[in-house]
Design a protein around this motif. Sequence first.
Motif, short mmCIF file in Angstrom:
data_model
loop_
_atom_site.label_atom_id
_atom_site.label_comp_id
_atom_site.label_asym_id
_atom_site.label_seq_id
_atom_site.Cartn_x
_atom_site.Cartn_y
_atom_site.Cartn_z
N ASN A 111 94.12 -27.47 11.21
CA ASN A 111 92.96 -27.05 10.43
C ASN A 111 92.71 -25.58 10.75
O ASN A 111 92.33 -25.25 11.87
CB ASN A 111 91.74 -27.89 10.79
N TYR A 168 96.27 -41.48 5.94
CA TYR A 168 95.83 -40.61 7.02
C TYR A 168 96.06 -39.14 6.66
O TYR A 168 95.15 -38.31 6.77
CB TYR A 168 96.57 -40.97 8.32
N TYR A 181 93.10 -29.63 6.36
CA TYR A 181 94.29 -29.46 7.17
C TYR A 181 95.45 -29.02 6.29
O TYR A 181 95.52 -29.35 5.11
CB TYR A 181 94.67 -30.78 7.86
N HIS A 190 93.88 -37.91 3.72
CA HIS A 190 92.49 -37.68 4.13
C HIS A 190 92.38 -36.38 4.93
O HIS A 190 91.42 -35.61 4.75
CB HIS A 190 91.97 -38.86 4.95
N LYS A 191 93.33 -36.13 5.80
CA LYS A 191 93.31 -34.89 6.58
C LYS A 191 93.47 -33.67 5.67
O LYS A 191 92.84 -32.64 5.89
CB LYS A 191 94.40 -34.89 7.67
N GLN A 193 90.30 -32.79 4.21
CA GLN A 193 89.41 -32.17 5.20
C GLN A 193 89.78 -30.73 5.49
O GLN A 193 89.15 -30.09 6.31
CB GLN A 193 89.43 -32.97 6.51
N ASP A 241 90.02 -42.23 13.02
CA ASP A 241 90.05 -42.07 11.56
C ASP A 241 89.10 -43.12 10.94
O ASP A 241 89.52 -44.09 10.35
CB ASP A 241 91.49 -42.26 11.07
N ARG A 288 96.98 -31.76 14.69
CA ARG A 288 97.27 -33.20 14.69
C ARG A 288 98.76 -33.40 14.49
O ARG A 288 99.39 -32.73 13.68
CB ARG A 288 96.53 -33.92 13.57
#
Length: 137
Positions: free
Chosen positions: A28, A107, A116, A110-111, A114, A58, A35
């Motif tokens: 990020n 996963y 990433y 979703h990242k 956000q 998560d 991650r």
Amino acid sequence: MKNPFGNGDDDDNQNMIPIPPNYATITNPETGEIRIAKVGFSFTSLLFNIWPSAFRGDWYNLLCMFGVQIIVLMAFLMWSSIPLASIEAIADLIFRIVWGFLYNLMYFRHKFNQGYVPADDRSRQLLTEANYLKSSN
């Protein structure tokens, strides 16, 4: 330290953590958080159902997966005369297989939502080839 997985140039990446070939690194840019996660089938979801999402913190995907399981079980119970114990055992196996195929994709997506992004070209290529990331990103 020599990278045992052989990905990346060891001379340029002396402090790099050795990462298996089927794992991608995302970061990020705003927070600097990194991650590392597997791309492909999630054997932990096959073994532990929805719990790997809790292990990773998560919570969004944990609640989504739990909600899907509850809704499907409730809908099946409404239209079926099969006892709950039989339905639950069969549904648990089916959900474990489904989450095994879908969880890592969920996963990463979703990242990405956000903020990433892939941390390096190898991760970008791996995520693009697995259709986790659109090639235009």
